[in-house]
Scaffold this active site. Structure first.
Site, PDB file in Angstrom:
ATOM      1  N   TYR A  68      38.873  71.918  55.917  1.00 41.95           N
ATOM      2  CA  TYR A  68      39.110  70.481  55.855  1.00 41.95           C
ATOM      3  C   TYR A  68      40.367  70.181  55.058  1.00 41.95           C
ATOM      4  CZ  TYR A  68      37.538  69.853  50.996  1.00 41.95           C
ATOM      5  OH  TYR A  68      37.422  69.897  49.636  1.00 41.95           O
ATOM      6  N   CYS A  69      40.892  68.983  55.297  1.00 42.29           N
ATOM      7  CA  CYS A  69      42.053  68.468  54.562  1.00 42.29           C
ATOM      8  C   CYS A  69      41.797  66.985  54.336  1.00 42.29           C
ATOM      9  CB  CYS A  69      43.347  68.725  55.336  1.00 42.29           C
ATOM     10  SG  CYS A  69      43.421  67.869  56.924  1.00 42.29           S
ATOM     11  N   GLU A  70      42.839  66.198  54.210  1.00 37.74           N
ATOM     12  CA  GLU A  70      42.667  64.767  53.964  1.00 37.74           C
ATOM     13  C   GLU A  70      42.092  64.056  55.183  1.00 37.74           C
ATOM     14  OE1 GLU A  70      42.576  61.579  51.447  1.00 37.74           O
ATOM     15  OE2 GLU A  70      43.164  63.607  50.920  1.00 37.74           O
ATOM     16  N   GLY A  72      42.234  65.705  58.656  1.00 35.73           N
ATOM     17  CA  GLY A  72      41.914  66.628  59.737  1.00 35.73           C
ATOM     18  C   GLY A  72      43.113  67.246  60.422  1.00 35.73           C
ATOM     19  N   ILE A  97      38.303  64.880  54.462  1.00 38.77           N
ATOM     20  CA  ILE A  97      37.588  64.368  53.293  1.00 38.77           C
ATOM     21  C   ILE A  97      37.506  62.841  53.333  1.00 38.77           C
ATOM     22  CG2 ILE A  97      39.573  64.252  51.730  1.00 38.77           C
ATOM     23  CD1 ILE A  97      37.651  65.363  49.521  1.00 38.77           C
TER      24      ILE A  97
END
Length: 180
Positions: A68-70, A72, A97
């Site tokens: 995951y990242c901020e 996607g 997230i």
């Protein structure tokens, strides 16, 4: 071969929450350390996108790996890199997230954390460029060089992956971890 996002490559925040409660997933945050320190999903390991190529597959091919990242986007790039390297049982958190927080799930991180470094870079660079343009039209045409200099710096950051403005901003007292 370019891997595209498919339903089978995504995992929802609710599905991830259940998997984490059952300890059935290896969760990897592919954002930068300052973003991770500001807020991350409990139990997540940090491996910035630039380092994803160095990740070793889990010992068991049954282990589900979720990235995951901020939002996607970066985790989708990490997904594609790892899928090409033969990682099995790989998923990407849908919406990153941001979606996790929207669903009301817990995050860990610094209370009252400053804006992310990238947002600080965008605000600072945008302000300098706008100031250079306004002063160039109203005071002296030489101020256009300020805008050009900042633009050149952003071009360098994009091509090299090293943002000198971000490195400078990280040294400011409010961006340093407490106790350093």
């Amino acid at each position: 071969m370019i891997t595209t996002t498919t339903e089978s490559s995504l995992i929802s925040a609710a599905e991830l929450h259940n998997a984490l409660q059952q300890r059935q997933v290896l969760l990897i945050d592919v954002r930068e350390p300052n973003e991770y320190n500001n807020a991350h999903i409990p139990g997540a390991l940090l491996c910035p996108l630039a380092n994803v190529q160095e990740l070793e597959p889990p010992c068991s091919s049954d282990t589900r790996v979720v990235l995951y990242c901020e939002s996607g986007r970066r985790s989708q790039m990490a997904y594609e890199i790892l899928a090409r390297r033969g990682f099995q049982n790989l998923k990407n958190l849908e919406g990153g997230i941001q979606r996790w927080k929207q669903m009301g799930y817990a995050v860990r991180g610094a209370a009252n954390a400053p804006l992310s470094i990238m947002r600080q870079v965008q605000i600072t660079a945008g302000s300098l460029i706008l100031t250079g343009v306004i002063l160039g039209f109203t005071v002296n045409a030489g101020f256009f060089f300020l805008s050009g200099f900042v633009g050149l710096g952003m071009l360098f950051a994009g091509l090299s992956g090293r943002c000198l403005l971000a490195q400078l901003l990280m040294r400011l007292p409010f961006n340093r971890p407490k106790g350093k």
